[in-house]
Write an enzyme that holds these catalytic residues in place. Structure first.
Site, PDB file in Angstrom:
ATOM      1  N   GLU A 107      82.496  52.634  88.061  1.00 42.06           N
ATOM      2  CA  GLU A 107      82.332  52.345  88.717  1.00 42.06           C
ATOM      3  C   GLU A 107      81.387  50.836  88.510  1.00 42.06           C
ATOM      4  O   GLU A 107      80.372  50.518  89.358  1.00 42.06           O
ATOM      5  CB  GLU A 107      81.946  52.697  90.365  1.00 42.06           C
ATOM      6  CG  GLU A 107      82.637  53.484  90.667  1.00 42.06           C
ATOM      7  CD  GLU A 107      81.869  54.639  92.150  1.00 42.06           C
ATOM      8  OE1 GLU A 107      80.357  54.665  92.110  1.00 42.06           O
ATOM      9  OE2 GLU A 107      82.200  55.330  93.280  1.00 42.06           O
ATOM     10  N   GLU A 130      88.176  60.242  91.598  1.00 43.56           N
ATOM     11  CA  GLU A 130      87.161  61.644  92.373  1.00 43.56           C
ATOM     12  C   GLU A 130      87.712  61.269  93.788  1.00 43.56           C
ATOM     13  O   GLU A 130      88.094  60.591  94.496  1.00 43.56           O
ATOM     14  CB  GLU A 130      85.733  60.667  92.856  1.00 43.56           C
ATOM     15  CG  GLU A 130      84.868  60.780  91.862  1.00 43.56           C
ATOM     16  CD  GLU A 130      83.741  59.978  91.396  1.00 43.56           C
ATOM     17  OE1 GLU A 130      83.170  60.174  92.175  1.00 43.56           O
ATOM     18  OE2 GLU A 130      83.370  59.681  90.466  1.00 43.56           O
TER      19      GLU A 130
END
Length: 549
Positions: free
Chosen positions: A122, A262
């Site tokens: 991220e 995820e």
């Protein structure tokens, strides 16, 4: 999992249950994220639990912890490792990238099935301009480092918390925000050149309309029809996935594969929609969805997903939800049941076999040199070694354990499954534990014991020659609705066989026949099935036999 800001123009943790490999690549079942920020059991115990008690065939970790990697050595589980965020600037230098590969990949590559190297996590959401500006160059350097070590099967990617202007009512109008189009264009171009997937940390939990939670968890809700495409969406999962595809396609990269690093649902937070029941419903449906082919806008893509997470992690800071994404507690007891525990109704990578099956494999202590010698000897004695050659169904990235098990077992079967045939100068052993992997089914042998083989008759269930493709498809659809694992005949599966209907139907009808204990009635299929003694296996699709004495 990174914190995100929620809004209608969303830092979009898209639930893009992606195609982890390209459409023609080896398929897998369901992956899991193994985080370590908590009071957890030692890595060896955790890995033993994953290997022996669950059906997860892919694991993603958030570093390259050598203790975890050593514990996975020799297993058939696909492993994804990560370069820490802080190391990204150094990875721009190719020499540093090669050193990282030498330290974290090469020592394990013969014993571990590496799948991805993730470059940070991220990064765009970090708002760190130094990391962001160095992200693509670092990915390029690591890709070159892997190439230099002949590890081109390991793909480089980076998971995103993704900002997109997402239109709930018309997913096809979703686009990357203007301020991030340039960086995502560079990232997508890298993926196109490297043939690696665009990875997103994807949560409907963070993108849902809180007045319509059921839509986000696959519950009963009103369907949404995209007015542009006229495609109907009964769950947010598919809508968000197609929104991501639409954003990529608008930049000219609709051909790049999408992967989910995820996705999950918390069992506890400061809102009523966090509960074990909702988490169970979401993850159970995600696992089912991973076995389904395509979405309305991507009808031919197989979905492969990493669920977040294996455990609740009590060491995580932040809101309550950050510590409550686990399917299991740290003591390995389940938070809820989604069918991933072996022996608990969980899906198996291949149809069940009779309990008295036997296989010949290499002993655990056999060296790679001994296993290679066994392969060479068997291949010189008339056994077909095509399946373990490059491009064969059991080449398995040149995994010596898989290749030797397949070929030693083939020789053992050719000699009537006589135990003494499995000696291989003391390096072979007869086992009742199925050594098959998700990509390499190793046929069963009904052991005749040390005194010689018993008389045996092998048979299979397949469609009659005169049966139409419509009938074959109906048989496939019915079997897949009865709990039989249909991943092997899905795109990317070992028995998809360019969508050859005869191959696909034979494999799946035989799987159902096996699951019912080889009852002749189980092969009727309204008069379209027949039990045969002619092996219907092809060079790419091994159809397991029933063997009766």
């Amino acid at each position: 999992m990174a914190k995100t800001i929620r809004s209608f123009i969303l830092p979009f943790l898209l639930i893009v249950a992606g195609v982890i490999f390209q459409l023609s690549a080896v398929t897998s079942a369901i992956g899991i994220n193994y985080g370590t920020l908590g009071n957890l059991q030692p890595p060896q115990q955790v890995v033993d639990f994953i290997k022996t008690k669950t059906t997860f065939d892919s694991v993603k970790i958030y570093d390259a912890n050598p203790d975890i990697l050593r514990a996975f050595a020799g297993s058939e589980i696909n492993i994804t490792i990560m370069v820490p965020n802080g190391n990204i600037p150094a990875m721009v230098n190719v020499a540093n990238a090669r050193q990282w590969v030498a330290a974290n990949v090469l020592p394990f590559q013969q014993q571990i099935k590496f799948k991805y190297v993730c470059v940070g996590n991220e990064i765009l959401a970090s708002n760190d301009n130094n990391l962001i500006s160095n992200l693509v160059p670092a990915m390029q350097s690591l890709n070159e480092a892997l190439k230099a070590s002949n590890l081109t099967y390991i793909k480089v990617t980076t998971p995103h918390a993704f900002t997109i202007s997402y239109n709930r009512n018309t997913p096809s109008e979703s686009r990357f925000t203007n301020d991030q189009k340039d960086i995502f264009t560079k990232i997508l171009e890298f993926h196109r050149q490297a043939k690696s997937p665009f990875m997103i940390n994807a949560y409907t939990f963070f993108t849902m309309d809180t007045n319509n939670v059921n839509y986000a968890i696959f519950g009963p809700s009103n369907a949404i029809t995209d007015t542009n495409t006229q495609q109907t969406y009964t769950n947010m999962f598919d809508a968000v996935m197609d929104a991501t595809y639409s954003a990529m396609k608008a930049l000219g990269y609709g051909d790049v594969d999408i992967a989910v690093g995820e996705t999950g649902w918390p069992t506890a937070c400061d809102a009523s929609w966090c509960s074990p029941q909702n988490a169970e419903n979401y993850n159970l449906n995600i696992i089912k969805r991973a076995q389904v082919i395509g979405t309305p806008l991507m009808p031919n893509r197989h979905i492969d997903i990493f669920i977040f997470a294996l455990f609740n992690e009590d060491g995580k800071p932040g809101p309550t939800r950050e510590r409550n994404w686990g399917i299991f507690k740290p003591d390995f007891s389940p938070m809820y049941d989604v069918g991933v525990l072996k022996g608990g109704g969980s899906p198996l990578p291949f149809p069940p076999i009779n309990n008295n099956g036997k296989w010949c494999v290499g002993k655990p202590e056999a060296t790679l040199m001994q296993l290679q010698a066994n392969i060479d000897w068997v291949c010189s004695h008339g056994i077909d070694c095509t399946p373990i050659s490059p491009g064969g169904i059991c080449f398995d990235n040149n995994n010596m354990t898989t290749r030797s098990s397949f070929i030693m077992n083939a020789y053992y079967q050719s000699k009537g499954c006589v135990d003494v045939v499995c000696d291989f100068s003391g390096t072979g052993i007869v086992t009742s534990t199925n050594p098959s992997t998700s990509t390499c089914p190793i046929p069963i042998g009904e052991g005749g014991g040390g005194n010689g083989a018993k008389s045996k008759s092998a048979n299979w269930c397949m469609a009659k020659q005169e049966v139409t493709e419509t009938q074959l498809q109906a048989n496939i659809d019915w079997v897949c609705s009865q709990g039989i694992d249909c991943k092997p005949i899905s795109p990317g599966g070992i028995c998809f066989d360019n969508n050859n209907m005869k191959t696909r139907s034979t494999f799946i009808m035989n799987a159902y026949y096996e699951s019912k204990g080889y009852s002749k009635d189980a092969c009727d299929f309204r008069g379209s099935g027949i039990v045969t003694t002619t092996n219907p296996s092809t060079s790419t699709c091994v159809v397991p036999a029933s063997v009766t004495l």
